[in-house]
Scaffold this active site. Sequence first.
Site, short mmCIF file in Angstrom:
data_model
loop_
_atom_site.label_atom_id
_atom_site.label_comp_id
_atom_site.label_asym_id
_atom_site.label_seq_id
_atom_site.Cartn_x
_atom_site.Cartn_y
_atom_site.Cartn_z
N LYS A 1 70.98 0.54 -50.58
CA LYS A 1 70.98 1.97 -50.35
C LYS A 1 69.56 2.64 -50.57
O LYS A 1 68.65 1.81 -51.04
CB LYS A 1 71.85 2.77 -51.42
CG LYS A 1 72.34 4.05 -51.03
CD LYS A 1 73.51 4.09 -50.22
CE LYS A 1 74.07 5.21 -49.52
NZ LYS A 1 75.25 5.06 -49.12
N ASP B 1 73.30 8.52 -43.95
CA ASP B 1 74.16 8.93 -45.31
C ASP B 1 74.02 10.60 -45.44
O ASP B 1 73.42 11.02 -44.29
CB ASP B 1 73.74 8.24 -46.43
CG ASP B 1 74.81 8.49 -47.83
OD1 ASP B 1 75.71 7.83 -47.71
OD2 ASP B 1 74.72 9.33 -48.33
N GLY C 1 82.86 19.99 -47.24
CA GLY C 1 81.72 19.74 -46.30
C GLY C 1 82.07 20.13 -45.00
O GLY C 1 83.23 20.25 -44.59
N PHE C 2 81.08 20.09 -44.11
CA PHE C 2 81.36 20.05 -42.63
C PHE C 2 80.29 18.91 -41.79
O PHE C 2 80.11 19.55 -40.73
CB PHE C 2 81.09 21.41 -42.26
CG PHE C 2 79.77 22.12 -42.50
CD1 PHE C 2 78.66 21.95 -41.65
CD2 PHE C 2 79.29 22.95 -43.70
CE1 PHE C 2 77.39 22.28 -41.96
CE2 PHE C 2 77.98 23.39 -44.03
CZ PHE C 2 77.17 23.10 -42.99
N GLY C 3 80.04 18.05 -42.61
CA GLY C 3 79.02 17.06 -42.01
C GLY C 3 79.69 15.96 -41.06
O GLY C 3 80.85 16.27 -40.58
N ASN C 4 78.96 14.93 -40.71
CA ASN C 4 79.48 13.98 -40.13
C ASN C 4 81.04 13.40 -40.32
O ASN C 4 81.70 13.15 -39.69
CB ASN C 4 78.43 12.75 -39.94
CG ASN C 4 78.98 11.64 -39.29
OD1 ASN C 4 79.38 10.54 -39.89
ND2 ASN C 4 78.99 11.52 -38.06
N VAL C 5 81.03 13.40 -41.65
CA VAL C 5 82.33 12.51 -42.12
C VAL C 5 83.41 13.51 -41.96
O VAL C 5 84.58 12.98 -41.40
CB VAL C 5 81.97 12.14 -43.61
CG1 VAL C 5 83.39 11.79 -44.27
CG2 VAL C 5 80.88 11.21 -43.93
N ALA C 6 83.46 14.86 -42.37
CA ALA C 6 84.52 15.73 -42.27
C ALA C 6 84.84 15.97 -40.74
O ALA C 6 85.87 16.04 -40.42
CB ALA C 6 83.96 17.13 -42.82
N TRP C 7 83.78 15.84 -40.02
CA TRP C 7 83.68 16.10 -38.51
C TRP C 7 84.91 14.96 -37.92
O TRP C 7 85.86 15.09 -37.22
CB TRP C 7 82.52 16.00 -37.78
CG TRP C 7 82.34 15.86 -36.55
CD1 TRP C 7 82.81 17.01 -35.23
CD2 TRP C 7 82.30 14.76 -35.49
NE1 TRP C 7 82.41 16.35 -34.12
CE2 TRP C 7 82.35 15.06 -34.05
CE3 TRP C 7 81.91 13.63 -35.83
CZ2 TRP C 7 82.13 14.19 -33.22
CZ3 TRP C 7 81.46 12.62 -34.80
CH2 TRP C 7 81.95 12.91 -33.66
N1 GLU Z 1 76.44 5.90 -45.65
C1 GLU Z 1 77.31 5.06 -45.48
C2 GLU Z 1 78.18 4.63 -46.62
O1 GLU Z 1 78.06 5.23 -47.63
C3 GLU Z 1 77.09 4.04 -44.37
C4 GLU Z 1 76.29 2.98 -44.50
C5 GLU Z 1 76.15 2.13 -43.43
O2 GLU Z 1 76.65 2.26 -42.26
O3 GLU Z 1 75.30 1.22 -43.51
O4 GLU Z 1 78.82 3.48 -46.67
#
Ligand code: GLU
Length: 447
Positions: A124, A164, A236-242
């Site tokens: 990360k 992320d 949230g309203f970002g990529n994940v919530a979308w």
């Molecule tokens: N940030 C995302 C996660 O928490 C994706 C990580 C990735 O695709 O390498 O898993």
Amino acid sequence: MNVQNIMTNLEAKHPGESEYLQAVREVLESIEEVYNKHPEFEKAKIVERLVEPDRIFTFRVTWVDRNGEVQTNLGYRVQYNAALGAYKGGLRFHPKVNVSMLKFLGFEQIFKNSLTMLPLGGGKGGSDFDPVGKTDEEIMRFCQAFMYELWRNIGPDQDSPAGDVGVGGREIGYMYGMYKKLAREHSTGALTGKSYGWGGSLIRPEATGFGAIYYVERMVKEKGDKMEGKRIALSGFGNVAWGAAIKASELGAKVVAISGPDGVCEIADGITKEMIDYMLDMRASNRNKVQDMADKFPGKAKFTAGKKAWSVKCDIACPCAFQNEMAEEDAKELIANGVKYVAEVSNMGCQPGAIATLQGAKIPFGPGKAVNAGGVATSGLEICQNAEHRNWTAEEVDKNLHTIMNNIYDMCVEYGKQADGTINYVKGANIAGFMRVAKAMLAQGII
Ligand code: GLU
């Protein structure tokens, strides 16, 4: 292994790293019993080695803002564990980013990536850079400066970052452009989450949310229940919530809340396609305000300042924003309002007290490292496509993603089934993820 002894040592060695210590404790408590049945793990000191990252890079990122002023941020990459493959995990740009946050995220990533059954190690990274209020040019200059420093330490078979919080397709584009210029390598999986047409995979933007809803659908079916008509609160309203909003709506559920740092938008009749599309504009504006949804759709979305998504009555609650965003009081409020399922889509979205409260009330609770694994899994599929110099169709990617999520769900049930017939998904995910890594570490010797 004695969890308390290990934690006491870690607390002394890494004082104040609260998120990191929280994440480690949760995993160790889940695996303790199984671990102690394997003396070979104890002999090879698997846990003692696993809790410390292989290495951490810290670097200065200097760039020039729109007023011509020089700005300096901190950049990091935590290369945590490579027993299963090259380091893999996202980059987070947020003012609160520090070593503790990235260590917790990197540690979680090891087990999440293991659950996908793909050859992915855990890592990360990120920066304390705050994208809110920045112009597109400032974001580009920052991303370029960040990559100028990091590029030597990444590569498709070394370490492959992705997005992320605060890092989406736009940021990956700017970083990948700089990476290619410096490394003179093209069309590789050195970064994933690229856009389609220059190395990106179809369905990668949707993958975390789609995967999460595939997992939730299984939790719901496990109870003999169905998704149709279920009210879902997303934070949230970002990529994940979308992505979650698209798939949930497709399955006939109703997304009745989204939220932001400024408050919550209640959407009593369920989110519409136009509103889901508008989430993308909200993210691109760098304003970070969910109120914008209510301003755009006044009759449909009702904004309340300072409230969380958990204040809205729902059947399924899905944290999709940040760690520790659901507290014990929130879990109690959800239960009082009749919540039936909770699935963490953000990494460590629920505080330990919230998880204990939900589990105590026999509300099925899906942990982030299983529920949100569809994002990194599809990154793994992007790497496969890059290596093959081929683009898969959306159907092909989605089918693979669905299979991976079903498999993760099955493993969580296999390892998490309790004597009373209930499923402890947290335990299941931690044990299943850990066993694969531990066996690989054992086979690869003391390194
Ligand atoms: N940030 C995302 C996660 O928490 C994706 C990580 C990735 O695709 O390498 O898993």
